[in-house]
Design an enzyme around this catalytic site. Structure first.
Site, PDB file in Angstrom:
ATOM      1  N   HIS A 171       3.814 -16.667  19.864  1.00 21.37           N
ATOM      2  CA  HIS A 171       4.948 -16.820  18.943  1.00 21.37           C
ATOM      3  C   HIS A 171       4.623 -17.734  17.769  1.00 21.37           C
ATOM      4  O   HIS A 171       5.395 -17.811  16.810  1.00 21.37           O
ATOM      5  CB  HIS A 171       6.168 -17.369  19.684  1.00 21.37           C
ATOM      6  CG  HIS A 171       6.690 -16.472  20.750  1.00 21.37           C
ATOM      7  ND1 HIS A 171       6.982 -15.146  20.519  1.00 21.37           N
ATOM      8  CD2 HIS A 171       6.950 -16.692  22.067  1.00 21.37           C
ATOM      9  CE1 HIS A 171       7.410 -14.585  21.636  1.00 21.37           C
ATOM     10  NE2 HIS A 171       7.390 -15.510  22.588  1.00 21.37           N
ATOM     11  N   ASP A 208       2.644  -9.381  27.163  1.00 27.26           N
ATOM     12  CA  ASP A 208       3.702 -10.316  27.510  1.00 27.26           C
ATOM     13  C   ASP A 208       5.033  -9.589  27.311  1.00 27.26           C
ATOM     14  O   ASP A 208       5.136  -8.663  26.503  1.00 27.26           O
ATOM     15  CB  ASP A 208       3.608 -11.531  26.578  1.00 27.26           C
ATOM     16  CG  ASP A 208       4.549 -12.653  26.958  1.00 27.26           C
ATOM     17  OD1 ASP A 208       4.107 -13.579  27.653  1.00 27.26           O
ATOM     18  OD2 ASP A 208       5.721 -12.606  26.542  1.00 27.26           O
ATOM     19  N   HIS A 210       7.548 -10.557  25.805  1.00 31.64           N
ATOM     20  CA  HIS A 210       8.104 -10.849  24.483  1.00 31.64           C
ATOM     21  C   HIS A 210       7.172 -10.347  23.381  1.00 31.64           C
ATOM     22  O   HIS A 210       5.949 -10.347  23.542  1.00 31.64           O
ATOM     23  CB  HIS A 210       8.322 -12.355  24.316  1.00 31.64           C
ATOM     24  CG  HIS A 210       9.276 -12.937  25.305  1.00 31.64           C
ATOM     25  ND1 HIS A 210       8.879 -13.336  26.570  1.00 31.64           N
ATOM     26  CD2 HIS A 210      10.601 -13.184  25.235  1.00 31.64           C
ATOM     27  CE1 HIS A 210       9.932 -13.801  27.226  1.00 31.64           C
ATOM     28  NE2 HIS A 210      10.989 -13.730  26.451  1.00 31.64           N
TER      29      HIS A 210
END
Length: 361
Positions: A171, A208, A210
């Site tokens: 992220h 993942d 996300h």
């Protein structure tokens, strides 16, 4: 890469442009870095340091992430008799100069604010502590893991594969951290590989739960990097701009089960075989896809995670592509055991070799 508006955090679209002062400085920093070092043949390409684990007066427990997960993975492997502590590779901590290869001076300076760090790691009480303590207890472990991610590429080129028991901070972009990700280790790893390992093309397989919006923004305009991202489209980070920059997007819905998940993955890997022939694969292997994970919201069994990892390693091995695995997200205590069991399965399937090589000296 799909046609899309330029990303404000993209910095990497420079391969065909004339050399600039910024490029030369970045290259100089990479070449002078000490993060790449020769690893003796008595070691296996499993990178870990006890410094990875975060213990901060108990407040680390306020985040759902298991901040001792990395050490527990290694403990399980050692107890299973497949790994000895002396076999693992201890990385160096990424220095400020190393981080400046990707991050701006202003971003790194902003981390001298404990409030800023508390927002990124999503643990508000961190804001009240003096920054020297936050650096020591929170940021030092992350910088160690960054060093591990960067070194893993060199080891993968030498041994065929490498596993950093930490890392996978997908992220975080060059411009901004978030979602428990302070430093852009995936972007750093690939930038180092381009310069030091003579890699001309890289692939990110991000599995993942996300979306990996950080590296997607960083490589938005860089055709040297092919991104396959398979994620739950209905959860954080909901970064619709970054989705423009994914070469191969597989969007899942909450509640996706193991059978449907693995079927989607098989299809995606078949497409990738046609579309890309990279010199390095960075595999972001988050275990937040597990059923019961409070943030991932998917329903994948532990056996499904092992099968997922096996498919990705087989994809790389059959095509003779060096692969690095990063453990990334996973928000249940069971994640450490699942990761260890998956690594054991990879060994049993002869996709990795955890035996020490004879010394050449």
């Amino acid at each position: 890469m799909a046609t899309s508006p330029a990303s404000s955090s993209s910095f990497a679209a420079l391969p065909t442009s004339p050399a600039s002062g910024a490029e030369n400085l970045r290259r100089s920093r990479i070449l002078s870095s000490k993060l790449y070092f020769d690893v003796p043949r008595s070691k296996v390409p499993v990178i870990y340091s006890s410094s990875y684990n975060i213990t901060f007066l108990g407040i680390e427990k306020l985040h759902p992430f298991d901040s001792s997960k990395w050490g527990r993975v290694c403990e399980f492997l050692i107890k299973a008799g497949v790994l000895r502590k002396m076999q693992t590779v201890e990385p160096l901590e990424a220095t400020n100069d190393d981080l400046l290869v990707v991050h701006s001076e202003s971003y790194l300076k902003s981390l001298k604010s404990s409030l800023k760090v508390s927002i990124i790691v999503e643990v508000p009480p961190v804001a009240i502590f003096p920054n020297w303590l936050v650096q020591q207890k929170v940021l030092h472990p992350f910088r160690k893991q960054v060093g591990g991610s960067i070194l893993s590429a060199k080891l993968a080129l030498e041994r065929g594969w490498a596993i950093n028991v930490g890392g996978g901070f997908h992220h975080c972009s060059a411009a901004e951290g978030g979602g428990f990700c302070v430093y852009a280790d995936i972007t750093l790893c690939i930038q180092f590989a381009f310069v030091r390992l003579n890699i001309s093309r890289a692939m990110i397989i991000d599995l993942d739960a996300h979306q990996g919006n950080g590296h997607e923004k960083d490589f938005a305009n860089d055709d040297r990097v092919y991104i396959l991202d398979m994620y739950n489209a209905g959860i954080y980070p909901l970064d619709y701009e970054a989705r423009w920059y994914i070469n191969q997007k597989v969007e899942l819905v909450s509640g996706t089960n193991t059978e449907a998940y693995l079927e989607q993955l098989d299809k995606a890997l078949e497409v990738a075989k046609i579309n890309v022939d990279p010199g390095l694969i960075v595999y972001n292997a988050g275990t937040d896809i597990l059923e019961g994970d409070p943030l991932g919201r998917l329903k994948i069994s532990p056996e499904g995670v092992a099968m997922r990892d096996e498919k990705v390693f087989r994809f790389a091995k059959e095509r003779n592509i060096p692969l690095i695995m990063l453990t990334s997200g996973g928000y249940m205590k069971s994640s450490a055991r699942v990761i260890a069991d998956s690594i054991i399965n990879l060994k049993q399937k002869n996709l990795i070799d955890l035996t020490m090589l004879p010394s050449t000296s």
